[in-house]
Every structure is written in structure tokens, then in C-alpha cells.
Design a protein around this motif. Structure first.
Motif, PDB file in Angstrom:
ATOM      1  N   THR A  18       0.872  -1.164   0.000  1.00  0.00           N
ATOM      2  CA  THR A  18       0.000   0.000   0.000  1.00  0.00           C
ATOM      3  C   THR A  18       0.914   1.220   0.000  1.00  0.00           C
ATOM      4  N   PRO A  19       0.382   2.433  -0.113  1.00  0.00           N
ATOM      5  CA  PRO A  19       1.263   3.603  -0.098  1.00  0.00           C
ATOM      6  C   PRO A  19       2.131   3.700   1.152  1.00  0.00           C
ATOM      7  N   ARG A  20       1.687   3.117   2.280  1.00  0.00           N
ATOM      8  CA  ARG A  20       2.434   3.280   3.529  1.00  0.00           C
ATOM      9  C   ARG A  20       2.934   1.982   4.139  1.00  0.00           C
ATOM     10  N   ALA A  21       2.543   0.838   3.616  1.00  0.00           N
ATOM     11  CA  ALA A  21       2.922  -0.433   4.237  1.00  0.00           C
ATOM     12  C   ALA A  21       3.206  -1.475   3.180  1.00  0.00           C
ATOM     13  N   ALA A  22       3.946  -2.509   3.597  1.00  0.00           N
ATOM     14  CA  ALA A  22       4.279  -3.608   2.692  1.00  0.00           C
ATOM     15  C   ALA A  22       4.420  -4.894   3.487  1.00  0.00           C
ATOM     16  N   LEU A  23       4.077  -5.993   2.843  1.00  0.00           N
ATOM     17  CA  LEU A  23       4.210  -7.326   3.426  1.00  0.00           C
ATOM     18  C   LEU A  23       4.750  -8.259   2.364  1.00  0.00           C
ATOM     19  N   THR A  24       5.748  -9.069   2.734  1.00  0.00           N
ATOM     20  CA  THR A  24       6.269 -10.089   1.825  1.00  0.00           C
ATOM     21  C   THR A  24       6.349 -11.411   2.578  1.00  0.00           C
ATOM     22  N   SER A  25       6.302 -12.523   1.825  1.00  0.00           N
ATOM     23  CA  SER A  25       6.387 -13.828   2.477  1.00  0.00           C
ATOM     24  C   SER A  25       6.750 -14.895   1.457  1.00  0.00           C
ATOM     25  N   THR A  26       7.487 -15.898   1.925  1.00  0.00           N
ATOM     26  CA  THR A  26       7.767 -17.124   1.170  1.00  0.00           C
ATOM     27  C   THR A  26       7.743 -18.279   2.168  1.00  0.00           C
ATOM     28  N   GLY A  27       7.629 -19.499   1.665  1.00  0.00           N
ATOM     29  CA  GLY A  27       7.674 -20.641   2.571  1.00  0.00           C
ATOM     30  C   GLY A  27       6.855 -21.805   2.075  1.00  0.00           C
TER      31      GLY A  27
ATOM     32  N   ALA B 156       6.959  -3.824   6.529  1.00  0.00           N
ATOM     33  CA  ALA B 156       7.460  -2.441   6.405  1.00  0.00           C
ATOM     34  C   ALA B 156       6.281  -1.495   6.578  1.00  0.00           C
ATOM     35  N   GLY B 157       6.392  -0.546   7.502  1.00  0.00           N
ATOM     36  CA  GLY B 157       5.347   0.446   7.710  1.00  0.00           C
ATOM     37  C   GLY B 157       4.055  -0.106   8.263  1.00  0.00           C
ATOM     38  N   VAL B 158       4.103  -1.301   8.850  1.00  0.00           N
ATOM     39  CA  VAL B 158       2.875  -1.944   9.307  1.00  0.00           C
ATOM     40  C   VAL B 158       2.366  -1.334  10.606  1.00  0.00           C
ATOM     41  N   ASP B 159       3.276  -0.849  11.454  1.00  0.00           N
ATOM     42  CA  ASP B 159       2.874  -0.359  12.773  1.00  0.00           C
ATOM     43  C   ASP B 159       1.824   0.749  12.665  1.00  0.00           C
ATOM     44  N   GLU B 160       2.089   1.762  11.841  1.00  0.00           N
ATOM     45  CA  GLU B 160       1.131   2.861  11.697  1.00  0.00           C
ATOM     46  C   GLU B 160      -0.164   2.374  11.063  1.00  0.00           C
TER      47      GLU B 160
ATOM     48  N   LYS C 267      14.729  -8.955  12.071  1.00  0.00           N
ATOM     49  CA  LYS C 267      15.968  -8.256  11.735  1.00  0.00           C
ATOM     50  C   LYS C 267      15.685  -7.223  10.652  1.00  0.00           C
ATOM     51  N   PRO C 268      16.419  -6.113  10.639  1.00  0.00           N
ATOM     52  CA  PRO C 268      16.234  -5.124   9.573  1.00  0.00           C
ATOM     53  C   PRO C 268      16.515  -5.759   8.214  1.00  0.00           C
ATOM     54  N   GLY C 269      15.694  -5.432   7.226  1.00  0.00           N
ATOM     55  CA  GLY C 269      15.884  -5.988   5.899  1.00  0.00           C
ATOM     56  C   GLY C 269      15.027  -5.286   4.870  1.00  0.00           C
ATOM     57  N   ASP C 270      15.221  -5.678   3.611  1.00  0.00           N
ATOM     58  CA  ASP C 270      14.466  -5.103   2.505  1.00  0.00           C
ATOM     59  C   ASP C 270      13.110  -5.803   2.396  1.00  0.00           C
ATOM     60  N   VAL C 271      12.051  -5.007   2.335  1.00  0.00           N
ATOM     61  CA  VAL C 271      10.700  -5.527   2.193  1.00  0.00           C
ATOM     62  C   VAL C 271      10.025  -4.801   1.041  1.00  0.00           C
ATOM     63  N   ALA C 272       9.957  -5.467  -0.116  1.00  0.00           N
ATOM     64  CA  ALA C 272       9.351  -4.875  -1.316  1.00  0.00           C
ATOM     65  C   ALA C 272       9.979  -3.527  -1.645  1.00  0.00           C
ATOM     66  N   GLY C 273      11.310  -3.445  -1.518  1.00  0.00           N
ATOM     67  CA  GLY C 273      12.023  -2.217  -1.836  1.00  0.00           C
ATOM     68  C   GLY C 273      11.980  -1.163  -0.752  1.00  0.00           C
ATOM     69  N   ARG C 274      11.517  -1.523   0.451  1.00  0.00           N
ATOM     70  CA  ARG C 274      11.440  -0.571   1.554  1.00  0.00           C
ATOM     71  C   ARG C 274      12.197  -1.125   2.761  1.00  0.00           C
ATOM     72  N   ARG C 275      12.580  -0.236   3.652  1.00  0.00           N
ATOM     73  CA  ARG C 275      13.235  -0.676   4.876  1.00  0.00           C
ATOM     74  C   ARG C 275      12.186  -1.252   5.817  1.00  0.00           C
ATOM     75  N   GLY C 276      12.453  -2.465   6.290  1.00  0.00           N
ATOM     76  CA  GLY C 276      11.495  -3.105   7.159  1.00  0.00           C
ATOM     77  C   GLY C 276      12.143  -4.120   8.060  1.00  0.00           C
ATOM     78  N   SER C 277      11.322  -5.051   8.554  1.00  0.00           N
ATOM     79  CA  SER C 277      11.764  -6.076   9.484  1.00  0.00           C
ATOM     80  C   SER C 277      11.423  -7.446   8.916  1.00  0.00           C
ATOM     81  N   THR C 278      12.361  -8.387   8.989  1.00  0.00           N
ATOM     82  CA  THR C 278      12.150  -9.730   8.461  1.00  0.00           C
ATOM     83  C   THR C 278      12.417 -10.769   9.549  1.00  0.00           C
ATOM     84  N   PHE C 279      11.701 -11.883   9.480  1.00  0.00           N
ATOM     85  CA  PHE C 279      11.893 -12.956  10.453  1.00  0.00           C
ATOM     86  C   PHE C 279      11.293 -14.236   9.895  1.00  0.00           C
ATOM     87  N   ASN C 280      11.626 -15.362  10.537  1.00  0.00           N
ATOM     88  CA  ASN C 280      11.104 -16.665  10.152  1.00  0.00           C
ATOM     89  C   ASN C 280      10.114 -17.158  11.203  1.00  0.00           C
ATOM     90  N   LEU C 281       8.987 -17.665  10.737  1.00  0.00           N
ATOM     91  CA  LEU C 281       8.018 -18.324  11.599  1.00  0.00           C
ATOM     92  C   LEU C 281       8.137 -19.830  11.396  1.00  0.00           C
TER      93      LEU C 281
END
Length: 354
Positions: A260-269, A288-292, A319-333
Motif C-alpha cells: 500500500t502507499p504506507r505499508a508492505a508485506l512479503t512472504s515465502t515458505g 514495512a510500515g505496518v505499525d502505523e 531483523k532489519p531488511g528489505d521488504v518490497a524495496g522498503r526498509r522493514g523487518s524480516t523474520f522466520n516463523l
């Protein structure tokens, strides 16, 4: 004086007549072949509809006409209807008109175009949804025996309404939507039992969320595969999940990207379901930008404040990482026997799916 000029040559009408006769004979043969194939196609359509009915999918139309002579087959269906049974609540889909086309030299490749509007009825609850679009096309390829191999759907400017009619309320719009499904190619001589899929939506909008300040155009892409899906018999959803688990089915997500204009979500698995109905697998997620965005959802009552706190905490745990071309947080579930962990830290339990 003797006239030595050559006598006029006699015409040879057969030079013109023979090719003309050949063309006429070929035309007659082609016409006979087309009408024979058309009659055969009508029979195959009826047989296919009967097979579909055994799987809980009943197709019908008020008026069906076959045309397209001489180089293709066209089936015009007024008010096509699909009624589903055996998978959850029974549903009925109805469109204004459908035009199905196949070329004579490729009868197993079918292209269909549907006229707006359409409606979907939940036959158990009576709830009715309306659907409109600017363009709705479907393309399918099957074997000569009728087994589907590929299916593609494309829609321009689709819109979904609650209670269509004078009191219709639009709940979802988009600029473009595409969906593609194909049988997974066999590997090492194995018999394919799964499908590869791809889905994308451009500029999806929910008017209610936009008015509440939590919306914006959503762009989404999903690609992956799912195995053990050859069982086409109708059955309730819990039984479907149980059968898929028993067949060792696996859902693999190669790409999931939602922006979206302010948030992004990525996933694989990849995920599966064990014999007790519990999810297992490993999924990589990026925020990325999910908190707001989540805070706005909670502020407007779309989700609870407790859920917003949980999502916010999870998004900060990576951990800090790239999320759809934006600065965000990445982790494994990690999911095992329904338990969800981030690293070695448990964060929740997912109940059995059957």
C-alpha cells in the motif's frame, strides 16, 4: 493467293472448370466437416456438463447457440449459471451473457468472454453479492479428452457490491485482476497431481476503509504451487483438508507481496498439515510500515487493540531488511504441531483445521 494463317485455337474450358470444381468439392467437404465437428462439440459440451454435475458443479444457460462457420466454433450462452454443491455452503453464480470461442484447428483451446453484470447468491443464507466489470475474459487449454491443463482469468475494473440493485453498496474495486493456474509439469517421470498458480491485483480499494483513513490502493502478487489436489469429488471443507493432509499435500509460496502507499508485506515458505490437523512448516515474513497501518485499523475499530499490539510486537521482533524495496523487518516463523515460534520463542497456537 493462298491463306497460310493458322486456324484459331479452340478454347480449353476444363483449365478453368477443373480448379473451380476442386474448390467447390473442398468447400463442400469443409462444410460437412465443420457441421460434423459442431454436432460432436455439442455432444461433448453436454457430456462435460454431466461430468461437472457429478462433481457438484451444475452449469446451465437459458439459450445456447452454436455458430462461427467456417473457421471457428462460437457458443453464445444467455444468462449462464453455475450452482455449486458439496463444498461449504451452496452458491449460485449468474452472468448476463457468455461467448465461448475455439478455433477449428485448436478446439482444445477455449477463450470465453462474459458480459456484466453478474451476481453471486449464498443459497444457505440468502446473501446476494453483485459483480460488475469492464472486461472479463477466461482462457483454458485441455487435452483432447477434456482434462484441463491451464486456466487464465483476466478482469478490468472489477467491482463487488453488497445487495445489488437500488440499495447496492460497493465493497471492493480494482483496476485489474489476473489469475493463472496450470498443472504442475511432471518431474522424473512422476504423474503430476498438483497445480502451479499465480494471482495479481492492481489498485484494489475498499471505499469504507478509504473514508476512515486506513485505506489506499493495494497491489498484491501471489505465486506458488500446491500438490495433491487431483481429488475433484465434492466434499465439505474439513473433509477436503483432511483428504489433502492424508495425501501429504504441500502448499508452497514462492512470492507473496502486498503493498500500500504506507505499508508492505512479503512472504515465502511451505506449509503442510499433519494427521492431527495441525499446521507445520517454515514461513519467512517481512513487514514495512505496518505499525502505523495497524494502529489506524485499531483506531477505526477494524481490529482490536490487543490484535494491533500483537502484530506490532511481531513486526519489531525481526531483523532489519528489505521488504518490497522498503526498509522493514524480516523474520522466520516455524510451525510445528500447531505451535508458532519466532526462532525459539513461542508466540501462539493455531487450533487444528479438522
Amino acid at each position: 493467293m493462298t491463306d497460310t494463317s493458322a486456324p484459331p485455337r479452340r478454347g480449353r474450358p476444363w483449365i478453368v472448370a477443373v480448379p473451380l470444381m476442386v474448390v467447390i468439392v473442398l468447400g463442400l467437404c469443409w462444410s460437412g466437416l465443420w457441421f460434423y465437428a459442431a454436432a460432436h462439440a455439442e455432444g461433448e459440451i453436454d457430456a462435460w456438463m454431466q461430468r461437472e454435475a457429478t462433481f457438484g458443479r451444475v452449469w446451465a444457460c437459458k439459450d445456447r447457440k452454436l455458430a462461427g462457420f467456417p473457421f471457428r466454433f462460437e457458443i453464445l450462452c444467455r444468462e449462464p449459471t453455475l450452482t455449486t454443491r458439496g463444498e461449504g455452503d451452496p452458491l449460485r453464480f449468474t452472468a448476463a451473457r457468455a461467448l465461448v470461442v475455439a478455433q477449428v484447428w485448436a478446439p482444445n483451446h477455449i477463450v470465453a468472454e462474459f458480459d456484466s453484470p453478474a451476481k453471486m447468491e449464498d443459497l444457505a443464507t440468502g446473501q446476494v453479492f453483485g459483480l460488475t466489470w469492464k472486461l472479463f475474459q477466461m482462457s483454458g487449454v485441455g487435452t483432447i479428452s477434456g482434462v484441463p491443463q491451464r486456466l487464465s482469468i483476466a478482469m478490468d475494473e472489477p467491482a463487488v457490491q453488497m445487495a445489488p440493485g437500488d440499495t447496492a453498496r460497493t465493497i471492493l474495486t480494482a483496476r485489474h485482476l489476473e489469475s493463472h493456474v496450470r498443472r504442475t509439469p511432471p518431474a522424473n517421470g512422476s504423474v503430476p497431481d498438483g497445480v502451479d498458480f499465480a494471482f495479481s491485483v492492481v489498485d484494489a480499494m475498499n471505499p469504507d476503509l478509504v473514508q476512515e483513513g486506513v485505506g489506499g490502493p493495494v497491489n498484491a502478487t501471489l505465486q506458488g504451487s500446491i500438490s495433491a489436489v487431483d481429488n475433484a469429488q465434492p466434499m465439505p471443507l474439513p473433509e477436503r483438508i483432511r483428504a489433502w493432509s492424508a495425501a501429504n499435500g504441500t502448499l508452497k509460496v514462492d512470492v507473496l507481496r502486498v503493498t500500500t502507499p504506507r505499508a508492505a508485506l512479503t512472504s515465502t515458505g511451505a506449509l503442510g498439515i499433519d494427521p492431527t490437523g495441525r499446521l507445520f512448516g517454515v514461513v519467512s515474513i517481512g513487514f514495512a510500515g505496518v505499525d502505523e497501518f495497524v494502529k489506524n485499523l485499531a483506531r477505526n475499530g477494524v481490529i482490536s487493540s490487543e490484535m494491533a499490539s500483537v502484530i506490532g510486537a511481531v513486526s519489531l521482533a525481526g531483523k532489519p531488511g528489505d521488504v518490497a524495496g522498503r526498509r522493514g523487518s524480516t523474520f522466520n516463523l516455524t510451525l510445528k504441531e500447531g505451535a508458532v515460534q519466532i526462532g525459539k520463542v513461542p508466540v501462539g497456537i493455531i487450533p487444528p483445521l479438522f
